[in-house]
Design an enzyme around this catalytic site. Structure first.
Site, PDB file in Angstrom:
ATOM      1  N   ASP A   1      80.479  53.605 -58.377  1.00  0.00           N
ATOM      2  CA  ASP A   1      81.055  52.284 -58.677  1.00  0.00           C
ATOM      3  C   ASP A   1      80.031  51.204 -58.304  1.00  0.00           C
ATOM      4  OD1 ASP A   1      82.447  49.965 -59.062  1.00  0.00           O
ATOM      5  OD2 ASP A   1      84.061  50.389 -57.664  1.00  0.00           O
TER       6      ASP A   1
ATOM      7  N   LYS B   1      82.718  47.862 -64.585  1.00  0.00           N
ATOM      8  CA  LYS B   1      83.482  46.641 -64.322  1.00  0.00           C
ATOM      9  C   LYS B   1      82.729  45.481 -64.941  1.00  0.00           C
ATOM     10  CE  LYS B   1      85.502  48.136 -59.931  1.00  0.00           C
ATOM     11  NZ  LYS B   1      85.331  48.080 -58.466  1.00  0.00           N
TER      12      LYS B   1
ATOM     13  N   ASP C   1      88.715  56.168 -53.080  1.00  0.00           N
ATOM     14  CA  ASP C   1      87.567  55.265 -53.195  1.00  0.00           C
ATOM     15  C   ASP C   1      87.090  54.919 -51.791  1.00  0.00           C
ATOM     16  OD1 ASP C   1      85.669  53.383 -53.742  1.00  0.00           O
ATOM     17  OD2 ASP C   1      86.986  52.038 -54.883  1.00  0.00           O
TER      18      ASP C   1
ATOM     19  N   LYS D   1      92.402  53.877 -50.944  1.00  0.00           N
ATOM     20  CA  LYS D   1      91.206  53.350 -50.299  1.00  0.00           C
ATOM     21  C   LYS D   1      90.940  54.134 -49.008  1.00  0.00           C
ATOM     22  CE  LYS D   1      89.941  49.987 -53.082  1.00  0.00           C
ATOM     23  NZ  LYS D   1      88.614  50.011 -53.759  1.00  0.00           N
TER      24      LYS D   1
ATOM     25  N   GLU E   1      85.365  57.874 -55.582  1.00  0.00           N
ATOM     26  CA  GLU E   1      84.468  56.775 -55.932  1.00  0.00           C
ATOM     27  C   GLU E   1      83.554  56.434 -54.765  1.00  0.00           C
ATOM     28  OE1 GLU E   1      85.801  52.863 -57.550  1.00  0.00           O
ATOM     29  OE2 GLU E   1      87.544  54.010 -58.183  1.00  0.00           O
TER      30      GLU E   1
HETATM   31 MG    MG Z   1      85.557  51.248 -56.379  1.00  0.00          MG
END
Ligand code: MG
Length: 367
Positions: free
Chosen positions: A241, A265, A190, A162, A216
């Protein structure tokens, strides 16, 4: 015809072992929704929805109320007519994708059980090798590197980091992790919308020595033009995303050439059938997909793993949500060996939650 005779909607709240920190905030746990649908032939199907305030715009309390209304309208209808049920949900309420996803997963679970097939087989897939990454959330570079080294020990070959802070903070954390895990582990990052275009371009250029597999969502959800600019000026492949919820977004991003990959997702798409559509659009555009997750149990993750097994164009998996939760009440479902995922062999989803666990949850029952 397989008539829906009863629907139970549950609030499923499971804390994280520790707060999870990413660019747009901190998550204390999964505040999810469970849907259990019974049909007149004595079968039942289960689905989990994992709302996220910031990404899907849903609160758990709202998913529960919307779930009650969807259940009320769905009683007595045909569980086998999934396209009609999806249209019914979309005709009832706009948005609420994770709520709809919980219902649709339960309907597919029922469909697979009636057919006597696991979902990936129902969709023409095979029980192929699946491997997920594991996320390292934001902390100091030392803490992040320690977590990454531990994940490598546990058999994860891909780590998702992250980022989305300042260039210096992001660079230091990625550098520390690469040094801790060596060359053999793939690193993806991401940014969760945390950068603007110049920061994204500069940061990705500085990260070149650390062999980043893809990045991402470098820029805010609304900035598709900016995402395209980052893609054109960076050697790191870009994955959308938050910018891709459903098949309409997938088509627009593909047509604009805004990214290299799409992250599917179920919480964003509104369910499995739109997940399949997103992948079809990506494949037509020569783009590959990842299937990702929120903070969810292995029930929700199993649905996503079936989707991945069914579609070889889904090249990346980020199905690590259950690792962050303090408990996992699921029976059956996917199992993990390091990052390797094994699908259950049972028909339908092949995952369930025991009745005695459900009894203790806040619920509403529609008959
Ligand atoms: Mg993501």
């Amino acid at each position: 015809m397989s008539t829906i005779s009863r629907i139970d909607v549950y609030k499923l709240s499971i804390p994280c072992t520790e707060p999870m920190v990413i660019a747009y905030g901190e998550s204390a746990g999964g505040e999810n929704l469970l849907v259990r649908i019974e049909t007149s032939d004595g079968l039942h199907g289960m689905g989990e929805g994992s709302p996220d305030y910031y990404v899907t715009g849903e609160l758990q309390s709202a998913t529960f109320e919307v779930g009650r209304e969807l259940a009320r309208r769905m009683i007595g209808t045909d569980a086998a007519a999934i396209e009609a049920r999806v249209a019914q949900m979309n005709g009832t309420v706009r948005f609420h994708p994770s709520t709809k996803s919980a219902f649709e997963t339960a309907l597919w679970d029922l469909c697979g059980k009636r057919a006597g097939l696991p979902l990936y087989e129902l969709w023409g897939g095979e029980n192929r090798a699946l491997e997920t990454d594991h996320t390292v959330d934001m902390a100091t570079p030392e803490v992040m590197a320690g977590k990454a080294a531990d994940l490598k020990q546990r058999g994860f070959h891909s780590i998702k980091i992250k980022v989305g802070r300042t260039l210096r903070e992001d660079l230091e954390s990625v550098k520390a992790i690469r040094e801790a895990v060596g060359e053999g582990v793939s690193l993806r990052i991401d940014a969760n919308q945390g950068w603007d275009v110049p920061t994204a371009i500069a940061t990705l250029a500085e990260m070149a020595p650390y062999a980043i597999e893809f990045c991402e969502q470098p820029v805010p959800v609304w900035d598709e033009r900016g995402m395209k600019t980052v893609r054109e000026r960076s050697s790191v492949p870009i994955m959308a995303d938050e910018s891709v919820a459903d098949h309409h977004d997938a088509f627009r991003l593909a047509a604009a050439g805004a990214c290299d990959y799409l992250n599917i997702k179920l919480a964003k798409s509104g369910g499995l059938s739109i997940g399949l559509k997103i992948d079809a659009i990506a494949e037509a555009a020569g783009m590959r997909c990842m299937v990702g997750c929120m903070e969810e149990t292995r029930l929700g993750l199993t649905a996503s793993a079936h989707l991945a097994a069914a579609r070889p164009n889904i090249a990346f998996l980020d199905l690590d949500g259950a690792f962050f939760l303090v408990e996992d009440p699921v029976t059956g479902g996917i199992t993990y060996d390091g990052g390797e995922i094994t699908l259950p062999e049972g028909s339908g989803l092949g995952a369930d939650i025991p009745a005695d666990y459900l009894e203790d949850l806040e619920s509403v029952s529609i008959t």
